[in-house]
Design a protein around this motif. Structure first.
Motif, PDB file in Angstrom:
ATOM      1  N   LEU A  21      -6.774  21.960 -52.355  1.00 59.48           N
ATOM      2  CA  LEU A  21      -6.708  21.445 -53.722  1.00 59.48           C
ATOM      3  C   LEU A  21      -5.417  21.875 -54.415  1.00 59.48           C
ATOM      4  O   LEU A  21      -4.924  22.974 -54.203  1.00 59.48           O
ATOM      5  N   SER A  22      -4.914  20.997 -55.272  1.00 57.19           N
ATOM      6  CA  SER A  22      -3.772  21.329 -56.119  1.00 57.19           C
ATOM      7  C   SER A  22      -4.315  21.714 -57.494  1.00 57.19           C
ATOM      8  O   SER A  22      -4.680  20.846 -58.293  1.00 57.19           O
ATOM      9  N   PHE A  23      -4.362  23.017 -57.746  1.00 55.84           N
ATOM     10  CA  PHE A  23      -4.922  23.478 -59.013  1.00 55.84           C
ATOM     11  C   PHE A  23      -4.062  23.039 -60.190  1.00 55.84           C
ATOM     12  O   PHE A  23      -4.568  22.805 -61.281  1.00 55.84           O
ATOM     13  N   TYR A  27      -5.664  21.031 -63.200  1.00 52.33           N
ATOM     14  CA  TYR A  27      -5.500  21.526 -64.567  1.00 52.33           C
ATOM     15  C   TYR A  27      -4.943  20.416 -65.450  1.00 52.33           C
ATOM     16  O   TYR A  27      -5.410  20.205 -66.571  1.00 52.33           O
ATOM     17  N   ARG A  28      -3.959  19.693 -64.944  1.00 56.18           N
ATOM     18  CA  ARG A  28      -3.355  18.591 -65.707  1.00 56.18           C
ATOM     19  C   ARG A  28      -4.390  17.505 -65.998  1.00 56.18           C
ATOM     20  O   ARG A  28      -4.422  16.946 -67.102  1.00 56.18           O
ATOM     21  N   ASN A  29      -5.252  17.223 -65.027  1.00 54.67           N
ATOM     22  CA  ASN A  29      -6.309  16.223 -65.252  1.00 54.67           C
ATOM     23  C   ASN A  29      -7.273  16.684 -66.346  1.00 54.67           C
ATOM     24  O   ASN A  29      -7.659  15.888 -67.211  1.00 54.67           O
ATOM     25  N   ALA A  30      -7.663  17.950 -66.307  1.00 55.91           N
ATOM     26  CA  ALA A  30      -8.553  18.476 -67.348  1.00 55.91           C
ATOM     27  C   ALA A  30      -7.859  18.424 -68.706  1.00 55.91           C
ATOM     28  O   ALA A  30      -8.461  18.036 -69.715  1.00 55.91           O
ATOM     29  N   TYR A  31      -6.603  18.807 -68.745  1.00 58.29           N
ATOM     30  CA  TYR A  31      -5.811  18.763 -69.978  1.00 58.29           C
ATOM     31  C   TYR A  31      -5.784  17.342 -70.537  1.00 58.29           C
ATOM     32  O   TYR A  31      -5.999  17.130 -71.733  1.00 58.29           O
ATOM     33  N   LEU A  91     -10.016  24.697 -65.754  1.00 60.68           N
ATOM     34  CA  LEU A  91     -10.430  24.302 -67.108  1.00 60.68           C
ATOM     35  C   LEU A  91      -9.888  25.208 -68.211  1.00 60.68           C
ATOM     36  O   LEU A  91     -10.365  25.148 -69.327  1.00 60.68           O
ATOM     37  N   MET A  92      -8.875  26.006 -67.902  1.00 59.37           N
ATOM     38  CA  MET A  92      -8.344  26.944 -68.899  1.00 59.37           C
ATOM     39  C   MET A  92      -7.983  26.284 -70.220  1.00 59.37           C
ATOM     40  O   MET A  92      -8.130  26.882 -71.267  1.00 59.37           O
TER      41      MET A  92
END
Length: 96
Positions: A21-23, A27-31, A91-92
């Motif tokens: 996985l590319s975290f 992260y960008r998708n969640a953002y 999800l930060m």
């Protein structure tokens, strides 16, 4: 579609397949979901995925024999903490 990518990634994390996985991308998708006012979809979706995993873990523990129950419980707890740390890293942005 963005949620589906995140959902699949969370499933992979719970299945111990996180190495591919590319975290950063996740992260960008969640953002982007939060940025475009889809934070509730993300929150509810993550909650649903964690609940599914916990039910599976509970069912696995229920099948443990008495002598191994405590050992299996400790393993399950440690694994749960490790996987949720990885999910948290994706999800930060929701903390802000």
């Amino acid at each position: 579609q963005t949620w589906t990518v995140l959902k699949d990634a969370i499933t992979e994390i719970f299945n111990s397949n996180a190495s591919a996985l590319s975290f950063e991308e996740l992260y960008r998708n969640a953002y982007n979901l939060v940025l475009h006012k889809h934070g509730e979809l993300l929150y509810v979706g993550v909650q649903r995925e964690v609940e599914k995993q916990l039910k599976k873990t509970g069912a696995d523990l229920a099948r443990s024999s008495d002598p191994s129950l405590l050992e299996n419980l400790v393993f399950a707890w440690d694994y749960h903490c490790m996987t949720l740390t990885m999910v948290k890293d994706i999800l930060m942005y929701m903390d802000r």
